[in-house]
Design an enzyme around this catalytic site. Structure first.
Site, short mmCIF file in Angstrom:
data_model
loop_
_atom_site.label_atom_id
_atom_site.label_comp_id
_atom_site.label_asym_id
_atom_site.label_seq_id
_atom_site.Cartn_x
_atom_site.Cartn_y
_atom_site.Cartn_z
N GLY A 141 32.56 41.60 41.19
CA GLY A 141 32.21 42.51 40.10
C GLY A 141 33.26 42.52 39.00
N CYS A 142 33.55 43.72 38.51
CA CYS A 142 34.48 43.87 37.38
C CYS A 142 35.90 43.41 37.72
CB CYS A 142 34.52 45.33 36.93
SG CYS A 142 32.97 45.90 36.19
N ALA A 143 36.24 43.36 39.00
CA ALA A 143 37.58 42.90 39.40
C ALA A 143 37.70 41.38 39.36
CB ALA A 143 37.92 43.41 40.79
N GLY A 144 36.57 40.69 39.17
CA GLY A 144 36.56 39.25 39.32
C GLY A 144 37.42 38.47 38.36
N MET A 335 39.47 46.69 38.24
CA MET A 335 38.93 47.36 39.42
C MET A 335 37.49 46.93 39.62
SD MET A 335 40.48 51.10 38.48
CE MET A 335 39.96 50.86 36.78
#
Length: 350
Positions: A141-144, A335
């Site tokens: 997700g956004c942490a990728g 995150m």
């Protein structure tokens, strides 16, 4: 033996279609106001999000009609392939390399499915070597953007002379659902956009910045904060209202611990490069990291121009920071689902 991994090139790409926030707000009202009693209370999120416009792989008219898995994934494969080639070509050009020079490609994406994966689909167009190593990564997700950067840097460090290409691609808009008149779906329709970013990581060849340390933290019992549900019509957003409070109360100590584990203190970070998940999240990060109000204004500007594109967004912020001139030491933070936080520290190239 420790090998210094360098960021040698960075390239960005966005789709051609642009959705202005006022138009997105008007569409959401027409689609949901008659089906949601509380829509009027949610509607201000479009004007309060700090977002002016977003890029999407489909025009605004596409989102008025219902779409199933087949249509969504066809749009994903076509859009992600185009963005991969654009972002990767720009990153390789900046690094002074060609696709033939790439030994390993890490592809990060959580907003669509493709088998074979995207880097295989574009291998001929890119002119990758037949012996290229492929590492597709799903679910971050956004942490990728940060976690993928970390994976790619470790691969580069483990292979003397290897050149690793990281490509983060997300088409968040394809998850927009007409069949879900829910608060979280309306919020998602106000926040998310599409885009891609690529990085070239090398060892011993100079570059823009070097990777100093990496770290990740997975919080227990937090699966309900962020993620996807998998439903018949497509992916469904999971996004807890408590996220800004969680960031305010939990992220600061974890970042300090990760830095400490690498012999660093928060006060030694000259510039934080953060994933702009939303206006409230950025406010919470400034508080959690003891930063002055407005410190993360580059992040706010990226959010305003592109929305939250999930994994590549932090790399859009990094590109902006590079153009402005990196300080001696920076820390990239993002995150994502799990719930997790990733951190990488970078040293400016000499």
């Amino acid at each position: 033996m420790h090998r210094t991994v360098n960021l040698s090139g960075l390239g960005l790409a966005v789709p051609d279609h642009i959705i202005r926030q006022a138009d997105a707000a008007a569409l959401a009202e027409s689609l949901f106001s008659g089906r949601m009693k509380g829509f009027r209370h949610l509607a201000p999120i479009f004007s309060n999000s700090g977002i002016r416009r977003r890029h999407t792989v489909q025009p605004l008219s596409w989102f008025i009609e219902p779409h199933g898995w087949a249509e969504r994934m066809q749009a994903y494969v076509e859009g992600a392939s185009r963005l991969f080639v654009e972002a990767a070509t720009r990153a390789l050009r900046q690094a002074g390399l060609t696709a033939q020079d790439v030994d390993c490609v890490v592809t990060v994406s959580s907003t669509g499915f493709s088998v074979p994966s995207i880097e295989a689909r574009v291998a001929g167009e890119m002119d990758f070597r037949p012996d290229i190593e492929r590492v597709p990564v799903f679910g971050l997700g956004c942490a990728g953007g940060v976690s993928g950067f970390s994976i790619a840097s470790r691969l580069a460090a483990s292979r003397p002379g290897a050149r690793v290409l990281l490509v983060a691609i997300e088409l968040c808009s394809l998850a927009f659902r007409l069949d879900e008149p829910t608060n979280v779906n309306v919020v998602a329709s106000a926040l998310f956009g599409d885009g891609a970013a690529a990085c070239v990581l090398t060892v011993g060849e100079g570059g823009i910045a070097s990777v100093e340390s990496t770290g990740e933290h997975l919080f227990p019992d937090t699966l309900d904060i962020m993620g996807w549900t998998v439903d018949d019509p497509g992916l469904g957003i999971v996004l807890a209202q408590s996220l800004p409070h969680f960031v305010s109360s939990r992220i600061g100590p974890v970042i300090a611990e990760m830095l400490s584990g690498n012999g660093l203190d928060v006060t030694e970070i000259d510039r934080f490069v953060c994933h702009p998940g939303g206006a409230k999240v950025l406010d919470a990060l400034e508080g959690a990291l003891s930063l002055g109000q407005g410190t993360l204004n580059d992040e706010r500007q990226v959010l305003a121009e592109y929305g939250n594109m999930s994994s590549p967004t932090v790399l859009f912020v990094l590109e902006r920071a590079i153009r402005a001139g990196l300080p001696e030491r920076s820390a990239m933070i993002a995150m994502g689902p799990g719930f997790s936080v990733s951190c990488i520290t970078l040293r400016r190239a000499a």
